[in-house]
Design an enzyme around this catalytic site. Structure first.
Site, PDB file in Angstrom:
ATOM      1  N   ASP A 102      40.643  50.016 -69.246  1.00  0.00           N
ATOM      2  CA  ASP A 102      40.391  50.467 -70.615  1.00  0.00           C
ATOM      3  C   ASP A 102      39.637  49.389 -71.389  1.00  0.00           C
ATOM      4  O   ASP A 102      39.662  48.214 -71.009  1.00  0.00           O
ATOM      5  CB  ASP A 102      41.718  50.783 -71.311  1.00  0.00           C
ATOM      6  CG  ASP A 102      42.385  52.007 -70.696  1.00  0.00           C
ATOM      7  OD1 ASP A 102      41.660  52.876 -70.173  1.00  0.00           O
ATOM      8  OD2 ASP A 102      43.622  52.075 -70.720  1.00  0.00           O
TER       9      ASP A 102
HETATM   10  N1  URA Z   1      46.627  51.193 -67.275  1.00  0.00           N
HETATM   11  C1  URA Z   1      46.192  51.310 -68.545  1.00  0.00           C
HETATM   12  O1  URA Z   1      46.850  51.898 -69.388  1.00  0.00           O
HETATM   13  N2  URA Z   1      44.985  50.775 -68.832  1.00  0.00           N
HETATM   14  C2  URA Z   1      44.240  50.106 -67.930  1.00  0.00           C
HETATM   15  O2  URA Z   1      43.155  49.630 -68.280  1.00  0.00           O
HETATM   16  C3  URA Z   1      44.729  49.984 -66.633  1.00  0.00           C
HETATM   17  C4  URA Z   1      45.923  50.535 -66.318  1.00  0.00           C
END
Ligand code: URA
Length: 236
Positions: A102
């Protein structure tokens, strides 16, 4: 393989720069100046030097990047992407992130142009381990940790069993997943009425985020690390 193809595929220079360098006598094969960028060479046997530097042929490129916050794990986006953090010659190699983080998540991103290997590493049946450090808005109880590790409902899907640990006295936690659902950790924390306030991927397929890489920095994977990835794809 044509000389200009070799030079562009290794990220050495663009096709037009290859032509110019050949005309200036800056490209040698086994010590002899190349006459035309369309000349053929054998990447496995011939030694090519470009402006005095030996260029090693690699069919695929593997890069580990320490992703900073605010950068997108994509090849193109309105915002800055992980590819934008690489130097120009590497941006020409059609690299893509193997799995997404993310925008707010930091840490280990593997960039490669090896599509089949990337596909195997991301396939749930290969159970490739991804370890993350996170901070939760409120401290997790033992019961919350047990629920997270047993699997929680993140909206129509129950997560696979995983490892959840406290990271010493730091107040942070470590979670090791073998799957990668959209916003998985964020949604897992929400499933136990909590929230992520910091998330960092610290290892992927047994390769740890190198401590010497600051956010935004990258390096090539070592031969050993590439082998670790390839072995994962084969046997697990
Ligand atoms: N889980 C999440 O919520 N975000 C990420 O970037 C990776 C795993």
């Amino acid at each position: 393989m044509r000389i200009d193809k070799f030079l562009t595929e290794t990220g050495t220079c663009s096709r037009s720069e290859a032509g110019k360098a050949v005309r200036r006598g800056e490209v040698l094969i086994n010590g002899r100046a190349v006459r035309s960028a369309s000349e053929q060479m054998d990447p496995e046997r011939d030694l090519l030097t470009f402006r005095g530097e030996e260029i090693v042929y690699r069919k695929y490129t593997y890069i580990i990047l320490n992703k900073p916050e605010g950068v997108v794990s994509a090849t193109e986006d309105g915002d800055m992407t992980v590819i934008d953090l690489l130097p120009e010659q590497l941006q020409r190699l059609s690299l893509f992130p193997c799995g997404r983080l993310d925008k707010y998540t930091v840490g280990f991103v593997l960039l490669t142009n090896n599509g089949p290997l990337s596909h195997r590493l991301l396939s749930p049946k290969h159970h490739v381990e991804k370890c993350y450090r996170f901070t939760a808005r409120t401290p997790l109880s033992d019961e919350d940790m047990e629920r997270l590790s047993a699997g929680v409902d993140i909206g129509g899907y129950t997560t696979a069993p995983c490892k959840v640990e406290r990271e010493g006295e730091s107040g942070n936690y470590l979670i090791t997943l073998t799957e990668g659902k959209y916003h998985q950790i964020k949604r897992m924390l929400e499933a136990v009425d909590n929230r992520i306030t910091f998330l960092e991927r610290i290892s992927f397929a047994g390769i740890a985020l190198p401590p010497e890489l600051s956010r935004g920095e990258w390096r090539y994977l070592t031969e050993n690390e590439v082998k670790m990835l390839e072995d994962h794809g084969k046997h697990s």
